[in-house]
Design an enzyme around this catalytic site. Structure first.
Site, PDB file in Angstrom:
ATOM      1  N   SER A 195       0.801  -1.290   0.023  1.00 55.20           N
ATOM      2  CA  SER A 195      -0.099  -0.097   0.088  1.00 55.20           C
ATOM      3  C   SER A 195       0.948   1.327  -0.151  1.00 55.20           C
ATOM      4  CB  SER A 195      -0.979   0.128   1.287  1.00 55.20           C
ATOM      5  OG  SER A 195      -0.196   0.190   2.285  1.00 55.20           O
TER       6      SER A 195
ATOM      7  N   HIS B  95       8.270   3.227   9.100  1.00 58.11           N
ATOM      8  CA  HIS B  95       8.134   2.155  10.204  1.00 58.11           C
ATOM      9  C   HIS B  95       7.033   2.687  10.893  1.00 58.11           C
ATOM     10  CE1 HIS B  95       9.080  -0.506  12.988  1.00 58.11           C
ATOM     11  NE2 HIS B  95       8.905   0.253  14.114  1.00 58.11           N
TER      12      HIS B  95
HETATM   13  C1  GAR Z   1       3.848  -0.574   6.798  1.00 55.20           C
HETATM   14  O1  GAR Z   1       2.795  -0.228   7.921  1.00 55.20           O
HETATM   15  C2  GAR Z   1       5.021  -0.272   6.980  1.00 55.20           C
HETATM   16  O2  GAR Z   1       5.408   0.819   7.658  1.00 55.20           O
HETATM   17  C3  GAR Z   1       5.602  -1.525   7.653  1.00 55.20           C
HETATM   18  O3  GAR Z   1       5.020  -2.726   6.989  1.00 55.20           O
HETATM   19  C4  GAR Z   1       3.880  -2.299   6.659  1.00 55.20           C
HETATM   20  C5  GAR Z   1       3.787  -2.632   5.260  1.00 55.20           C
HETATM   21  O4  GAR Z   1       2.326  -2.249   4.351  1.00 55.20           O
HETATM   22  N1  GAR Z   1       7.133  -1.680   7.747  1.00 55.20           N
HETATM   23  C6  GAR Z   1       7.682  -2.234   8.823  1.00 55.20           C
HETATM   24  O5  GAR Z   1       7.005  -2.518  10.002  1.00 55.20           O
HETATM   25  C7  GAR Z   1       9.094  -2.116   8.610  1.00 55.20           C
HETATM   26  N2  GAR Z   1       9.870  -2.384   9.937  1.00 55.20           N
HETATM   27  P1  GAR Z   1       2.472  -1.969   2.615  1.00 55.20           P
HETATM   28  O6  GAR Z   1       3.083  -3.289   2.241  1.00 55.20           O
HETATM   29  O7  GAR Z   1       0.895  -1.862   2.543  1.00 55.20           O
HETATM   30  O8  GAR Z   1       3.158  -0.624   2.597  1.00 55.20           O
END
Ligand code: GAR
Length: 217
Positions: free
Chosen positions: A15, A111
């Protein structure tokens, strides 16, 4: 306009990648996505990139004997795509010191907490367990230590008494989708400069580097 060429690394849903794709679609956005790279074949985010004609590559980490050989493969693909800035967007692999130093100050991560609080994979659960009233998200320059490095942009969101991990994650994710493109804009326009372990705001008097409940332009 010379646009900053970015490579986005994902492992899953994508996303934040989508938020970056949408931002880059605007003519005045100072960056473009040259490549999306996933370490997982089934990362749902790959479809977002393919739908908009962006090149995608899958490099599966478990096909490599160690972390650095995987990172060297990523490095080669990013360089071949002329990438200038690497954006981690839900990329759930720790990068080696070799990679982070090779791309020093040119790797960015998002993050879902107000770093340095709640590092690691379960940031939302940690925030709820700690009983904090505010959490949020952080876009930062990557250092070899997990979830560490100069802070580019932060947004705070409230933690409600009846929140569970999912409701808090959804509230933070909405902030992530605004903060990530904004951080890339700041970097691409040279409005922040990395000086040691701090990102310094190049526009005196502005609040570009640190935002609370941001009114993002
Ligand atoms: C997001 O919330 C990002 O901040 C987190 O994973 C999710 C990915 O969502 N990242 C971490 O926790 C890194 N330590 P997405 O694939 O929908 O962008």
């Amino acid at each position: 306009m010379d646009r900053l060429k970015i490579g986005v690394l994902i492992s899953g849903r994508g996303s934040n990648l989508r938020a970056l794709i949408d931002a880059c679609a605007a003519e005045d956005f100072p960056a473009e996505i040259n490549l999306v790279l996933s370490n997982k074949l089934d990362a749902r985010g790959l479809a977002h990139a393919e739908a908009t004609g962006i090149d995608t590559v899958v490099i599966e980490h478990d096909k490599f004997p160690d972390r650095e050989s995987f990172d060297r493969a990523i490095d080669a693909v990013l360089k071949a795509a002329n990438v200038e800035l690497v954006c981690l967007a839900g990329f759930m692999r720790l990068l080696s010191t070799w990679f982070v130093e090779t791309w020093r100050d040119r790797v960015v991560n998002i993050h879902p907490s107000l770093l340095p609080a709640f590092k690691g994979i379960d940031a939302h659960a940690q925030a709820i367990a700690a009983g904090v009233r505010l959490s949020g998200c952080t876009v930062h320059i990557v250092r070899p230590e997990m979830d560490a490095g100069p802070v580019l942009v932060q947004a705070a969101v409230p933690v409600m008494p009846d929140d569970d991990e999912d409701t808090l994650a959804a509230r933070i994710l909405a902030a992530e989708h605004r903060c990530y493109p904004y951080a890339i804009r700041l970097l691409a326009e040279g409005r922040v400069k990395i000086v040691g372990e701090r990102a310094e705001d190049q526009a005196p008097g502005s609040t570009a580097a640190t935002l609370i409940h941001p009114a993002i332009e």
